[in-house]
Design an enzyme around this catalytic site. Sequence first.
Site, mmCIF file in Angstrom:
data_model
loop_
_atom_site.group_PDB
_atom_site.id
_atom_site.type_symbol
_atom_site.label_atom_id
_atom_site.label_comp_id
_atom_site.label_asym_id
_atom_site.label_seq_id
_atom_site.Cartn_x
_atom_site.Cartn_y
_atom_site.Cartn_z
ATOM 1 N N PRO A 2 0.837 -1.210 0.000
ATOM 2 C CA PRO A 2 0.000 0.000 0.000
ATOM 3 C C PRO A 2 0.867 1.254 0.000
ATOM 4 O O PRO A 2 1.784 1.391 0.800
ATOM 5 C CB PRO A 2 -0.784 -0.133 1.314
ATOM 6 C CG PRO A 2 -0.792 -1.596 1.603
ATOM 7 C CD PRO A 2 0.534 -2.102 1.119
ATOM 8 N N GLU A 3 0.591 2.160 -0.947
ATOM 9 C CA GLU A 3 1.348 3.395 -1.046
ATOM 10 C C GLU A 3 0.471 4.564 -0.595
ATOM 11 O O GLU A 3 -0.605 4.368 -0.046
ATOM 12 C CB GLU A 3 1.839 3.579 -2.489
ATOM 13 C CG GLU A 3 2.749 2.463 -2.981
ATOM 14 C CD GLU A 3 4.095 2.411 -2.267
ATOM 15 O OE1 GLU A 3 4.434 3.373 -1.552
ATOM 16 O OE2 GLU A 3 4.807 1.409 -2.431
ATOM 17 N N HIS A 97 -5.007 -14.045 10.005
ATOM 18 C CA HIS A 97 -4.193 -12.830 9.844
ATOM 19 C C HIS A 97 -4.876 -11.561 10.357
ATOM 20 O O HIS A 97 -4.387 -10.466 10.102
ATOM 21 C CB HIS A 97 -3.769 -12.627 8.383
ATOM 22 C CG HIS A 97 -3.091 -13.815 7.769
ATOM 23 N ND1 HIS A 97 -1.981 -14.408 8.339
ATOM 24 C CD2 HIS A 97 -3.380 -14.522 6.635
ATOM 25 C CE1 HIS A 97 -1.608 -15.432 7.577
ATOM 26 N NE2 HIS A 97 -2.431 -15.517 6.551
ATOM 27 N N ARG A 116 1.622 -10.778 6.006
ATOM 28 C CA ARG A 116 3.081 -10.862 6.069
ATOM 29 C C ARG A 116 3.666 -10.216 7.331
ATOM 30 O O ARG A 116 4.864 -10.333 7.588
ATOM 31 C CB ARG A 116 3.689 -10.233 4.811
ATOM 32 C CG ARG A 116 3.237 -10.945 3.536
ATOM 33 C CD ARG A 116 3.824 -10.326 2.293
ATOM 34 N NE ARG A 116 5.259 -10.554 2.197
ATOM 35 C CZ ARG A 116 6.012 -10.139 1.180
ATOM 36 N NH1 ARG A 116 5.445 -9.474 0.183
ATOM 37 N NH2 ARG A 116 7.306 -10.373 1.167
#
Length: 279
Positions: A2-3, A97, A116
């Site tokens: 994500p930017e 998660h 992650r």
Amino acid sequence: MPELPEVETTLRGIKPKTEGHSIQSLIVRNGKLRWPVDSHLTDSLPGQKLTAINRRAKYLLLTLTSAKTGAISHLILHLGMSGNLRVLPHNTSVQKHDHIDLLFDNGYMLRYHDPRRFGAFLWTDQPLDQHPLLAHLAPEPLSDAFNASYLFQLAQAKSCSIKSFIMNNRYAVGVGNIYANESLFLSGIHPTTAAKKLTKKQTEVLVVNIKQVLAKAIEQGGTTLKDFLTPDGKPGYFEQELKVYGRENLPCSICSTPIQRIVQQQRASYFCPKCQPKK
């Protein structure tokens, strides 16, 4: 990853149902993120009021106010490589998660999901502009401080590639790989061009395109290239606007020349060899 547009989209999605509400509880199922989540937060956060949510670069900044003392503190959140934040009802079932839930007094919670676990959920009671993660960041790219004069002056002393330069948080923030590729294509600049070789005119064009690309991506809700979802579970649609990223061997939208792909610093760079000639 994500930017900036994805983080801005997240901010706009979570703000209406969380800002101004008090924290009821914090549930940490797995605090082993990029940095361990402070164990004291499950006891210290309940009762705190979330008084503001802001963004700095790719960090979400949650300002908390103590109901007892009025003391100000902050949560610094980063979505890492694969994280997302969603606003959900308290009784929403837990999925794999789903590492952290921040429950509010209005029946909603902020859920942090990160396969992650490269993201961050940090707390500080110090001024944000002095925090090590934030102190050396460049001006926001959509602000007036990020302009051609600023970027050109910095670039003159840099022999690195222009793509690496605009992806460095000390010079520009939020211009991730996708948006760097798109901005350079629209500017007609080859990604391997040395930063110091850019002319003033090229820098002016590049700054304009960086701002336009980021603004358009925010308008479209970010880019979905794997698992990014907006806080309401919808994908971002800027992928449909991409001109070069991920389009290797496909025809350029301007001249029909096949798009090429190279690797720079372990990141894929896409460009049109005709529209972005190497000089």
